[in-house]
Design an enzyme around this catalytic site. Structure first.
Site, PDB file in Angstrom:
ATOM      1  N   GLY A  55      44.692  38.122  44.535  1.00 53.29           N
ATOM      2  CA  GLY A  55      43.897  38.594  43.422  1.00 53.29           C
ATOM      3  C   GLY A  55      43.366  37.540  42.480  1.00 53.29           C
ATOM      4  O   GLY A  55      43.118  37.818  41.314  1.00 53.29           O
ATOM      5  N   THR A 101      38.864  38.413  45.801  1.00 52.24           N
ATOM      6  CA  THR A 101      38.414  39.588  45.064  1.00 52.24           C
ATOM      7  C   THR A 101      37.135  39.269  44.291  1.00 52.24           C
ATOM      8  O   THR A 101      36.166  40.027  44.323  1.00 52.24           O
ATOM      9  CB  THR A 101      39.507  40.008  44.052  1.00 52.24           C
ATOM     10  OG1 THR A 101      40.699  40.253  44.776  1.00 52.24           O
ATOM     11  CG2 THR A 101      39.097  41.244  43.300  1.00 52.24           C
ATOM     12  N   ALA A 110      39.158  43.794  46.471  1.00 50.38           N
ATOM     13  CA  ALA A 110      40.576  43.535  46.178  1.00 50.38           C
ATOM     14  C   ALA A 110      41.167  42.676  47.282  1.00 50.38           C
ATOM     15  O   ALA A 110      40.754  42.762  48.433  1.00 50.38           O
ATOM     16  CB  ALA A 110      41.346  44.844  46.073  1.00 50.38           C
ATOM     17  N   CYS A 111      42.109  41.823  46.908  1.00 54.19           N
ATOM     18  CA  CYS A 111      42.837  41.036  47.897  1.00 54.19           C
ATOM     19  C   CYS A 111      44.264  40.857  47.399  1.00 54.19           C
ATOM     20  O   CYS A 111      44.540  41.118  46.236  1.00 54.19           O
ATOM     21  CB  CYS A 111      42.164  39.683  48.113  1.00 54.19           C
ATOM     22  SG  CYS A 111      42.160  38.627  46.653  1.00 54.19           S
ATOM     23  N   PRO A 112      45.191  40.450  48.276  1.00 52.66           N
ATOM     24  CA  PRO A 112      46.602  40.434  47.877  1.00 52.66           C
ATOM     25  C   PRO A 112      46.922  39.504  46.702  1.00 52.66           C
ATOM     26  O   PRO A 112      47.651  39.892  45.802  1.00 52.66           O
ATOM     27  CB  PRO A 112      47.330  39.971  49.140  1.00 52.66           C
ATOM     28  CG  PRO A 112      46.389  40.267  50.260  1.00 52.66           C
ATOM     29  CD  PRO A 112      45.014  40.110  49.702  1.00 52.66           C
TER      30      PRO A 112
END
Lengths: 455, 150
Positions: A13, A17, A9-11
Site C-alpha cells: 500500500g 496502489t 489496492a496492493c498489499p
C-alpha cells in the site's frame, strides 16, 4: 458522457496502489474520460467512491491484489485485473471499461439487496448486537430443525429406538444443533459488543442459560451481560506493559466468564426460567382465540416494516421459541412474512391499471421473493406509495398470522419459504398452512386494488 | 518537502555495479542498515523477497521499486541506486532496469507524513518527464533536488 470509476489496492500500500491510480488518471485526462479513482493503501481509503457515484458509473475498474469490498459493485459491469496491469496498460483497461455493456437499471433484486445492506450497516448498539447473535444462530436452527423434521418421517416416535437412522438424525438436530443455539446466540451477541474477548464468556453464559432452562431470553441476557462485562474489563483494567498480553487471553476471559456465570446461576437464571416456562406453557396450552390474537399481532409486525426492527422483533421471538420446542409462532411468522410480496405480485395481476409497467415487471420478482420468505421484496412498492401499500400488507399478514395460529400449524425451520413445505414434517397441516398464506395474499391484493389510485 | 529525512546520503548509490537483481537488493538493504533505517537486515530482506515472489516490482520504463513492510524496519526510508549496467528484473514490459527505488516501511507505520512522501514519489514515477530526469541523475545532489521538487 460515460463515467468510469476505479479502485486500486496492493498489499503494502505505498507504491503500486498509487502508481496504478496515477497511471489511470493520466490516461483518462489524455483521453478526456471522466474518471475517479479510489485508493486503498497504507494511509487508508482515499477518494472513496460514494454509493451515488457507483450507481451512476458506466463501469468500474478494480485493479487490486487485495480485498476492495467488491460487493459494493453488485450488478455493475466490472473490469477486474491485478494492480500491475493498471500501471502497464491503463489504455487497454479504459477501453475495456468503456466497451462494457451498461448495466440495466437496478433490478428489484438489486434494490432489495441494497436496502438490506444499508439496513445492516445502519444498525447500531443493542439492535446490531442482537442481530449479530441471531444471524450466527440461524444456520444452527435451520439445520437442526430440518434434521429433526426428517427424523419424524420415520414416525413421530421413531427416534426413541436407539441405533436407527431416525435416532441419529434426532441426536444431530435436537441433541447437538439445538443445544448450540442459545450458546451461539449469546456468544455472538457478546462478540459483537467486545470482539474476541467477549466470545468465551458469551458462549459460557449462553450454555448456562440453556442448562438452567432460561431459554433464548436467558441467552440474550447472558450475551449482553458477557459482552459488556468483557468490554468494560478490557478498557478498565490497566496493566504494566509486560503483562498487557495476559489481558485478552487470561484476565478478561476468566473474570468475565466468572461474573457472567455467577450472575446467571444466582440472579438471572431462575426468574428468566420462570418467565420462559410460563411463556412456553401459555403458548402450548393457548386457546384458539388467544392463538389467533397472537398470530394477528406477529403477522402485523412482520409486514409493518418489512425486515426492519419490528419485523425482526417478531422473527427473533419466534426463532427463540424453537429452542423451547414451541413451533406455532414460527409458522405464523414465516407465513405472514411471505404474504406482503406475494400480495403485491397478485395485485399487479388483478389491478393492472393501478401499477406502472415497471411495477408490473417488478411484480414477478416480488412473487419469487415472496415464496422465498424475503419480506423485503415489498419494500420498493411500499416506498413509492406507503400510505396505501403498508396498511394493505399489514392487514394481509395479520390475517395470515392469525389463521396459521388458529389452524394450529407448526414450523420446525426458521426460513426457507415455500421450499420447506417440500421437506416432510417441517410444517404440520401443510394444506391449511398454504390456505393461510393464500388468504392473506388475496386480502392484500384486494385491498391494494381498492386503495391504489390508477396510474 | 524534506526528502533528506527519508533518503539518507548513505542510501544513494550512484552508480551501483551489480551482477544480479539479488545483489542490487542486498546492496541497497545494506545501505539502509548503514543509514540506521533498518535494524533487522534478514527480516526486511525476507519481506522484500516475499513481495517480489507475488509479482515483480519492475514497473516498466526501466524502473524498479522493490518494497517491503517489516518489523525489521526502524523508520520509513528510501534508497536509490542507479545501476552501472542495466539488469533484468522480470519487469512488466520486459525491459531491463537502470533505476531502483527501494522503499522500507515499518510494520506499525507511525506517522503518515513519511508515507505520504513515499506515495507522492510513487505517483510521480508515472510521469514520463520525471522518469527521464530520474534516470539521468549523475549524483546525489541532483537526485535530492529532483525529489525535493515534488
Amino acid at each position: 458522457m460515460k463515467k468510469i470509476l476505479a479502485v486500486t489496492a496492493c498489499p503494502t500500500g505505498v507504491a503500486h496502489t498509487y502508481m496504478a491510480a496515477e497511471s489511470l488518471m493520466k490516461k483518462a485526462r489524455e483521453r478526456q474520460i471522466e474518471l475517479k479513482v479510489e485508493t486503498r493503501g497504507a494511509v487508508g481509503v482515499e477518494n472513496e467512491l460514494t454509493e451515488q457515484e457507483i450507481a451512476e458509473a458506466h463501469a468500474i475498474i478494480v485493479a487490486a491484489d487485495t480485498d476492495v469490498l467488491e460487493s459494493r459493485f453488485a450488478g455493475k459491469p466490472v473490469v477486474r485485473v491485478p494492480v500491475a496491469q493498471a500501471i502497464r496498460n491503463p489504455d487497454g483497461l479504459l477501453d475495456e471499461a468503456m466497451a462494457k455493456e451498461a448495466s440495466a437499471p437496478a433490478s428489484l433484486q438489486a434494490q432489495v439487496a441494497q436496502t438490506k445492506e444499508a439496513r445492516s450497516k445502519g444498525r447500531s448498539g443493542f439492535y446490531k448486537h442482537l442481530m449479530t447473535g441471531v444471524s450466527a444462530m440461524l444456520p444452527l436452527v435451520v439445520a437442526g430443525g430440518l434434521l429433526i423434521a426428517l427424523s419424524f418421517t420415520f414416525g413421530i416416535k421413531a427416534f426413541e429406538e436407539e441405533g436407527t437412522l431416525a435416532a441419529a438424525l434426532m441426536s444431530i438436530g435436537g441433541g447437538a444443533a439445538f443445544k448450540l443455539m442459545v450458546p451461539i446466540l449469546a456468544g455472538f451477541i457478546a462478540f459483537s459488543i467486545a470482539e474476541k474477548p467477549g466470545l468465551a464468556p458469551g458462549l459460557i453464559g449462553g450454555m448456562l442459560a440453556d442448562q438452567l432452562g432460561a431459554g433464548f431470553l436467558g441467552g440474550i441476557l447472558a450475551g449482553f451481560l458477557a459482552g459488556y462485562t468483557a468490554h468494560y474489563l478490557k478498557i478498565g483494567i490497566k496493566l504494566p506493559r509486560n503483562f498487557e498480553g495476559l489481558k485478552p487471553i487470561l484476565i478478561i476471559p476468566l473474570l468475565a466468564s466468572a461474573i457472567t456465570g455467577l450472575l446467571m446461576i444466582y440472579v438471572i437464571g431462575e426468574p428468566v426460567k420462570f418467565v420462559m416456562d410460563s411463556l412456553a406453557d401459555w403458548l402450548t396450552s393457548i386457546g384458539s382465540t388467544n392463538a389467533a390474537l397472537l398470530g394477528l399481532l406477529l403477522g402485523a409486525m412482520m409486514a409493518f416494516d418489512m425486515g426492519g426492527p419490528v419485523n425482526k422483533a417478531a422473527y427473533t421471538f419466534a426463532v427463540g421459541l424453537l429452542a423451547s420446542q414451541v413451533y406455532g409462532p414460527m409458522a405464523a411468522v414465516m407465513a405472514a412474512g411471505m404474504t406482503p410480496p406475494l400480495g403485491l405480485w397478485l395485485a399487479t395481476l388483478i389491478a393492472k391499471k393501478k401499477f406502472t409497467q415497471e411495477e408490473k415487471d417488478a411484480g414477478k420478482s416480488a412473487g419469487v421473493l415472496g415464496i422465498s420468505f424475503i419480506t423485503e421484496g415489498a419494500i420498493p412498492f411500499a416506498a413509492s406509495d406507503p400510505i396505501r401499500v403498508i396498511p394493505s400488507i399489514v392487514t394481509g399478514s395479520a390475517v395470515t398470522g392469525a389463521l396459521a395460529m388458529a389452524f394450529n400449524t407448526t414450523l420446525q425451520a426458521p426460513h426457507g419459504g415455500i421450499f420447506v413445505l417440500a421437506i416432510p414434517n417441517a410444517v404440520s397441516h401443510v394444506g391449511l398452512y398454504a390456505l393461510a398464506i393464500a388468504v392473506g395474499t388475496v386480502v392484500t391484493a384486494l385491498m391494494l386494488k381498492i386503495l391504489k389510485k390508477p396510474v | 518537502m524534506n526528502i533528506k529525512e527519508l533518503l539518507h546520503e548513505q542510501s544513494i548509490l550512484i552508480p551501483l555495479a551489480a551482477a544480479s537483481k539479488n545483489e542490487v537488493m542486498e546492496k541497497l538493504v545494506d545501505a539502509l542498515v548503514a543509514s540506521g533505517a533498518v535494524h533487522d537486515r534478514e527480516a526486511y530482506l525476507g519481506a522484500l523477497h516475499n513481495r517480489e515472489a507475488t509479482g515483480s516490482t519492475g514497473i516498466g520504463f526501466r524502473v524498479a521499486i522493490p518494497h517491503g513492510k517489516s518489523s525489521g524496519v526502524t523508520k520509513p526510508a528510501l534508497a536509490f541506486a542507479k545501476l552501472a549496467e542495466p539488469i533484468d528484473w522480470d519487469s512488466l514490459d520486459g525491459q531491463p532496469v537502470t533505476g531502483v527505488f527501494m522503499i522500507a516501511v515499518p510494520e506499525a507505520a507511525a506517522g503518515n507524513e513519511h508515507l505520504q512522501i513515499l506515495i507522492a514519489i510513487s505517483r510521480k514515477l508515472i510521469d514520463d518527464e520525471f522518469r527521464e530526469r530520474l534516470l539521468a541523475v549523475e549524483d546525489a545532489a541532483t537526485l535530492n533536488d529532483l525529489l525535493g521538487a515534488i
